[in-house]
Design a protein around this motif. Sequence first.
Motif, PDB file in Angstrom:
ATOM      1  N   GLY A   1       0.795  -1.224   0.000  1.00 21.58           N
ATOM      2  CA  GLY A   1       0.000   0.000   0.000  1.00 21.58           C
ATOM      3  C   GLY A   1       0.824   1.269   0.000  1.00 21.58           C
ATOM      4  N   VAL A   2       2.132   1.127  -0.241  1.00 19.36           N
ATOM      5  CA  VAL A   2       3.006   2.292  -0.253  1.00 19.36           C
ATOM      6  C   VAL A   2       3.622   2.440  -1.641  1.00 19.36           C
ATOM      7  CG1 VAL A   2       5.148   3.266   0.678  1.00 19.36           C
ATOM      8  CG2 VAL A   2       3.551   2.092   2.202  1.00 19.36           C
ATOM      9  N   GLY A   3       3.569   3.657  -2.180  1.00 18.35           N
ATOM     10  CA  GLY A   3       4.232   3.918  -3.454  1.00 18.35           C
ATOM     11  C   GLY A   3       5.636   4.431  -3.180  1.00 18.35           C
ATOM     12  N   VAL A   4       6.617   3.875  -3.892  1.00 14.51           N
ATOM     13  CA  VAL A   4       7.996   4.318  -3.715  1.00 14.51           C
ATOM     14  C   VAL A   4       8.450   5.005  -4.987  1.00 14.51           C
ATOM     15  CG1 VAL A   4      10.353   3.644  -3.147  1.00 14.51           C
ATOM     16  CG2 VAL A   4       8.426   2.369  -2.206  1.00 14.51           C
ATOM     17  N   TYR A   5       8.882   6.247  -4.858  1.00 17.21           N
ATOM     18  CA  TYR A   5       9.253   7.040  -6.024  1.00 17.21           C
ATOM     19  C   TYR A   5      10.710   7.442  -5.924  1.00 17.21           C
ATOM     20  CZ  TYR A   5       4.218   7.232  -6.174  1.00 17.21           C
ATOM     21  OH  TYR A   5       2.900   6.881  -6.201  1.00 17.21           O
ATOM     22  N   LYS A   6      11.454   7.164  -6.975  1.00 19.90           N
ATOM     23  CA  LYS A   6      12.853   7.575  -6.973  1.00 19.90           C
ATOM     24  C   LYS A   6      13.029   8.717  -7.946  1.00 19.90           C
ATOM     25  CE  LYS A   6      14.640   3.251  -5.476  1.00 19.90           C
ATOM     26  NZ  LYS A   6      15.365   2.070  -5.891  1.00 19.90           N
TER      27      LYS A   6
ATOM     28  N   ALA B   1       2.115   6.901   1.357  1.00 20.80           N
ATOM     29  CA  ALA B   1       1.083   5.947   1.744  1.00 20.80           C
ATOM     30  C   ALA B   1      -0.107   6.183   0.829  1.00 20.80           C
ATOM     31  CB  ALA B   1       0.689   6.149   3.198  1.00 20.80           C
ATOM     32  N   LEU B   2      -0.511   5.165   0.086  1.00 21.05           N
ATOM     33  CA  LEU B   2      -1.538   5.369  -0.928  1.00 21.05           C
ATOM     34  C   LEU B   2      -2.954   5.367  -0.344  1.00 21.05           C
ATOM     35  CD1 LEU B   2       0.009   3.288  -3.837  1.00 21.05           C
ATOM     36  CD2 LEU B   2       0.011   5.769  -3.539  1.00 21.05           C
TER      37      LEU B   2
END
Lengths: 145, 453
Positions: free
Chosen positions: B331-336, B356-357
């Motif tokens: 449920g968590v988006g990880v953006y680099k 946290a989506l």
Amino acid sequence: MRALLCGMVMALAALSMGDRPAKAVPNLSQNDINLMARAVYGEARGEPYIGQVAVAAVILNRLESPSFPNTISGILFEPGAFTCVADGQIWLTPNQTAYKAVRDALNGWDPTGGALYYFNPATATSKWIWSRPQLKRIGKHIFCK
Amino acid sequence: MYRRIAAVLFPVLLLALVGAGYWGYQEHQEKNAILIKTENQYQRAFHELNNHIDQLRSELGKVLAVNSRRGVAQTLSNVWRLAYAAQEDVGQLPLTLMPFNKTEEFLSKIGNFAYQTAIRDLTKEPLTPQEQKTLETLYKQATEIQRELNKVQTAILERQLRWMDVELALASEDKQMDNTIIDGLRTVDDRVRQYGELDFGVEAAYEGEFDKNELDKRWGQPITAEEAKKRALAFLGVRPDANLKVRVVENKRGVEYRSYSVAIRRPGDKADQDVNVDVTYRGGHVLWMLDNRPVDKPRLTLDQGLDKATAFLKQRGLSNMEAMEVSQYDGVGVYKFVATQNGVRLYPDAVAVQVALDSGRIVGYSAESYLRHHRPRTLPAPGLTEAQARRHLNGHVRVEDAGLALIKNDTGREVLCYEFLVRNGQDRYRIFLNAQTGEEEKIEDIPAAATPR
């Protein structure tokens, strides 16, 4: 004999800056991740969440260090390196938190600031481990270089 | 009566005793078999280590003796392979509790040096006199290491020393036991330590990475623990509040640069749900943040999460950031993100953000790499046009995207490259070609899960 050190080894690891590339996220297989999650669960399941991320980060830091084996399995199964491997706790089924800790570490979170070792000061008997430069304490573990 | 009971019980007990004895004997045999198996694995690793070091030494000798470029490349490739194999052997020995790491590091450096030299075009760039000298020194050092290791090997064979005893002796720090193996290996490691830094040429410090002193200057003035707490709360966008339990610790001096760890617990949160923020001692920059509160079912899409992440960065003064990689778990988006300068992606200046989506709040932030590298750079003008660089690509791949990028190459130098996002069948890669020469600097495969934009 196995309770002495919580998964650490020796290393002068006087890593110069040159040895430490900007954290490249290694392309690990799903099974490498499974193994790491087992190790994190076996080593640090009672620890605060960042303590679990920290253990995963130590494994990844070893992967980049020239003083350690070059694969996840090589690092984990190095004789005596991790208590949970020595006493078989690595074969417990890891929970979601352990997996999340591993993924956070893989994505570049390293609460330890580059640690290669950690130990539990209450149970560690090795004099050598106390000689390592310490970085910080998270939960029950002291992390060092 | 008593005798009759005894007469019946005696044979029964006797049988039980014999049975127990037999069982015990079997257990003992089995235990021994396992011990022997383990011992044999250690023995194998150690004898192989000796074998690999023997060969490594002899190949290093050959590099010095051969004349042809091809011969040099061939022998150096062998050195690389053998150094790797020797490292693997060391990893299988129970040396965890003793210092043998200098030797491991030495092997790794020999391997890297041999690799870097072997893969380069030796007809264009033959060995320099400096490298020739490095090789001579390496040969001498390998000869010494081999001699010392062989001594230990001979002792093991002649006196039937067991690695299992080494393991026990190391664990108990027992001084009474035969320490021939341990002492022998310590001698090796001490010797390697004395070798000091050898000029491996390729190990040049990373360009574009500030050293400690520079960082201290750039990051600004030291801050107090109280100030660190304020910085952490401001970063999170939380107003100081008596209900918040905030703990600030200054980290130990072993860290590369001094920092504070701030742990914030909100009312009603469990012990494991602290928000942790690390703040630098100089300048009070946030190194990383993690929030482990449980996350509900996603209500936002990954794209909506990206907007949240971008806005978060902008508010904290990080504009000109481009999202390079997106992934999702729990449920968590990880953006680099990487910083850009005039449309050039600066790969060393990387930041990662977790969203946290369920609610869109930021639950993770990591900026160490960015803090260590970022500054306005004077970028060189590319020597090739994109179309010219494209001609250096393999004809089989399909280009999906192209642009300029600054990366660190294998030797740690910052180089301006053309970056091509290519597809070959099902697989996707990022290929970096030197913007001046068109040479391949780096190729990365893109895992199927990541969705670069």
